[in-house]
Design an enzyme around this catalytic site. Structure first.
Site, PDB file in Angstrom:
ATOM      1  N   CYS A  88       0.890  -1.009   0.004  1.00  0.00           N
ATOM      2  CA  CYS A  88       0.021   0.116  -0.137  1.00  0.00           C
ATOM      3  C   CYS A  88       0.906   1.119  -0.125  1.00  0.00           C
ATOM      4  O   CYS A  88       1.787   1.390   0.892  1.00  0.00           O
ATOM      5  CB  CYS A  88      -0.878   0.331   1.151  1.00  0.00           C
ATOM      6  SG  CYS A  88      -1.698   1.449   1.626  1.00  0.00           S
ATOM      7  N   GLU A  89       0.491   2.384  -0.793  1.00  0.00           N
ATOM      8  CA  GLU A  89       1.513   3.536  -1.020  1.00  0.00           C
ATOM      9  C   GLU A  89       1.123   4.350  -0.028  1.00  0.00           C
ATOM     10  O   GLU A  89       1.989   5.218   0.395  1.00  0.00           O
ATOM     11  CB  GLU A  89       1.225   4.072  -2.232  1.00  0.00           C
ATOM     12  CG  GLU A  89       0.002   4.783  -2.507  1.00  0.00           C
ATOM     13  CD  GLU A  89      -0.150   5.398  -3.867  1.00  0.00           C
ATOM     14  OE1 GLU A  89      -0.778   6.394  -3.829  1.00  0.00           O
ATOM     15  OE2 GLU A  89       0.412   5.036  -4.804  1.00  0.00           O
ATOM     16  N   HIS A  90       0.237   3.902   0.894  1.00  0.00           N
ATOM     17  CA  HIS A  90      -0.224   4.983   2.208  1.00  0.00           C
ATOM     18  C   HIS A  90       0.627   4.767   3.273  1.00  0.00           C
ATOM     19  O   HIS A  90       1.057   5.804   3.828  1.00  0.00           O
ATOM     20  CB  HIS A  90      -1.637   5.081   2.230  1.00  0.00           C
ATOM     21  CG  HIS A  90      -2.458   5.458   1.001  1.00  0.00           C
ATOM     22  ND1 HIS A  90      -3.695   4.956   0.700  1.00  0.00           N
ATOM     23  CD2 HIS A  90      -2.197   6.452   0.051  1.00  0.00           C
ATOM     24  CE1 HIS A  90      -4.209   5.386  -0.257  1.00  0.00           C
ATOM     25  NE2 HIS A  90      -3.173   6.468  -0.844  1.00  0.00           N
ATOM     26  N   HIS A  91       0.701   3.559   3.671  1.00  0.00           N
ATOM     27  CA  HIS A  91       1.354   3.172   4.809  1.00  0.00           C
ATOM     28  C   HIS A  91       2.573   2.018   4.608  1.00  0.00           C
ATOM     29  O   HIS A  91       3.057   1.793   5.478  1.00  0.00           O
ATOM     30  CB  HIS A  91       0.512   2.535   5.597  1.00  0.00           C
ATOM     31  CG  HIS A  91      -0.654   3.202   6.164  1.00  0.00           C
ATOM     32  ND1 HIS A  91      -1.908   3.342   5.507  1.00  0.00           N
ATOM     33  CD2 HIS A  91      -0.664   4.476   7.125  1.00  0.00           C
ATOM     34  CE1 HIS A  91      -2.911   4.166   5.991  1.00  0.00           C
ATOM     35  NE2 HIS A  91      -2.050   4.709   6.958  1.00  0.00           N
ATOM     36  N   GLN A 129      -5.148  -0.560  -4.428  1.00  0.00           N
ATOM     37  CA  GLN A 129      -6.021  -1.575  -5.279  1.00  0.00           C
ATOM     38  C   GLN A 129      -6.571  -1.246  -6.572  1.00  0.00           C
ATOM     39  O   GLN A 129      -6.557  -1.934  -7.411  1.00  0.00           O
ATOM     40  CB  GLN A 129      -6.633  -2.470  -4.270  1.00  0.00           C
ATOM     41  CG  GLN A 129      -7.345  -3.678  -4.921  1.00  0.00           C
ATOM     42  CD  GLN A 129      -8.091  -4.738  -3.809  1.00  0.00           C
ATOM     43  OE1 GLN A 129      -7.560  -4.589  -2.725  1.00  0.00           O
ATOM     44  NE2 GLN A 129      -9.326  -5.118  -4.249  1.00  0.00           N
ATOM     45  N   HIS A 157      -6.155  -5.974   3.268  1.00  0.00           N
ATOM     46  CA  HIS A 157      -4.967  -4.821   3.538  1.00  0.00           C
ATOM     47  C   HIS A 157      -4.691  -5.036   4.921  1.00  0.00           C
ATOM     48  O   HIS A 157      -5.625  -4.519   5.960  1.00  0.00           O
ATOM     49  CB  HIS A 157      -5.781  -3.542   3.108  1.00  0.00           C
ATOM     50  CG  HIS A 157      -5.970  -3.480   1.585  1.00  0.00           C
ATOM     51  ND1 HIS A 157      -5.347  -2.614   0.789  1.00  0.00           N
ATOM     52  CD2 HIS A 157      -6.966  -4.149   0.857  1.00  0.00           C
ATOM     53  CE1 HIS A 157      -5.750  -2.792  -0.296  1.00  0.00           C
ATOM     54  NE2 HIS A 157      -6.718  -3.520  -0.406  1.00  0.00           N
ATOM     55  N   CYS A 159      -3.319  -2.684   6.308  1.00  0.00           N
ATOM     56  CA  CYS A 159      -3.166  -1.112   6.931  1.00  0.00           C
ATOM     57  C   CYS A 159      -4.417  -1.136   7.553  1.00  0.00           C
ATOM     58  O   CYS A 159      -4.773   0.012   8.313  1.00  0.00           O
ATOM     59  CB  CYS A 159      -3.046   0.027   5.919  1.00  0.00           C
ATOM     60  SG  CYS A 159      -4.130   0.068   4.326  1.00  0.00           S
TER      61      CYS A 159
END
Length: 199
Positions: A88-91, A129, A157, A159
């Protein structure tokens, strides 16, 4: 850009730079990077990160072009339950699950192993995703120029499971359709087939 390779050899300069950053992170969170269990962790983490993001150096369209064959077959081709592992690019935590991919040939078929490899190329990047689904869909559509393409991804996920809302049993489903799969009857046939156990 390499069509596809399993990255086991690492650029020493880049690995050392990433290793130093991991060592600093470990130190900043209050751990002792010199203790036995952590001495090699920065290097291991650096190599893991380079492996998990090797898709940036690979060309998914070239993977497909390397194994396209003229063929009159014009019915649905489905590869389902393709294992997906991404970050995941956020976390920068993993998300993982299965991809189901179908296409309807338009004069050309592609070697079956190439479709899971295309999934890997896009999964081994920092992703969401939704974009992963779109990347796979558009690559197949633009390169094979088939009569239709369908992609469904189901993933859990970390996250959402390890932090934040902490929902361990949630699964996210995304889908994309082009060409004949935009017709409800073709789409329904695909969705029925990926849901069925035909073995």
């Amino acid at each position: 850009m390499a069509p596809y390779q399993n990255l086991e050899e690492y650029n020493i300069e880049i690995t050392n730079e990433v290793k130093d950053r991991f060592a600093k992170i470990i130190d900043e969170i209050g751990e002792d990077v010199q203790r036995d269990g952590l001495q090699k962790t920065p290097e291991r983490a650096a190599k893991a990160m380079l492996f998990l993001t090797q898709g940036y150096g690979q060309d998914a369209a070239e993977i497909l072009r390397s194994a396209m064959f003229e063929e009159d077959y014009d019915d649905m081709v489905i590869i389902k339950d393709i294992e997906v592992y991404s970050l995941c690019e956020h976390h920068m935590l993993p998300f993982f699950g299965k991809a189901h991919v179908a296409y309807i040939p338009n004069g050309h078929i592609v070697g079956l192993s190439k479709i899971p490899r295309v999934v890997d190329v896009f999964a081994r990047r920092l992703q969401v995703q939704e974009r992963l689904t779109h990347d796979i869909l558009e690559c197949l559509n633009d390169t094979l120029k088939p009569k239709g393409v369908a992609v469904v991804i189901e993933a859990a996920h970390m996250c959402m499971m390890m932090r934040g809302v902490q929902k361990q049993n949630s699964v996210t489903t995304t889908s994309g359709f082009r060409g004949q799969f935009e017709k409800i009857e073709t789409r329904n046939e695909f969705l029925k087939l990926i849901s069925s156990d035909l073995s």
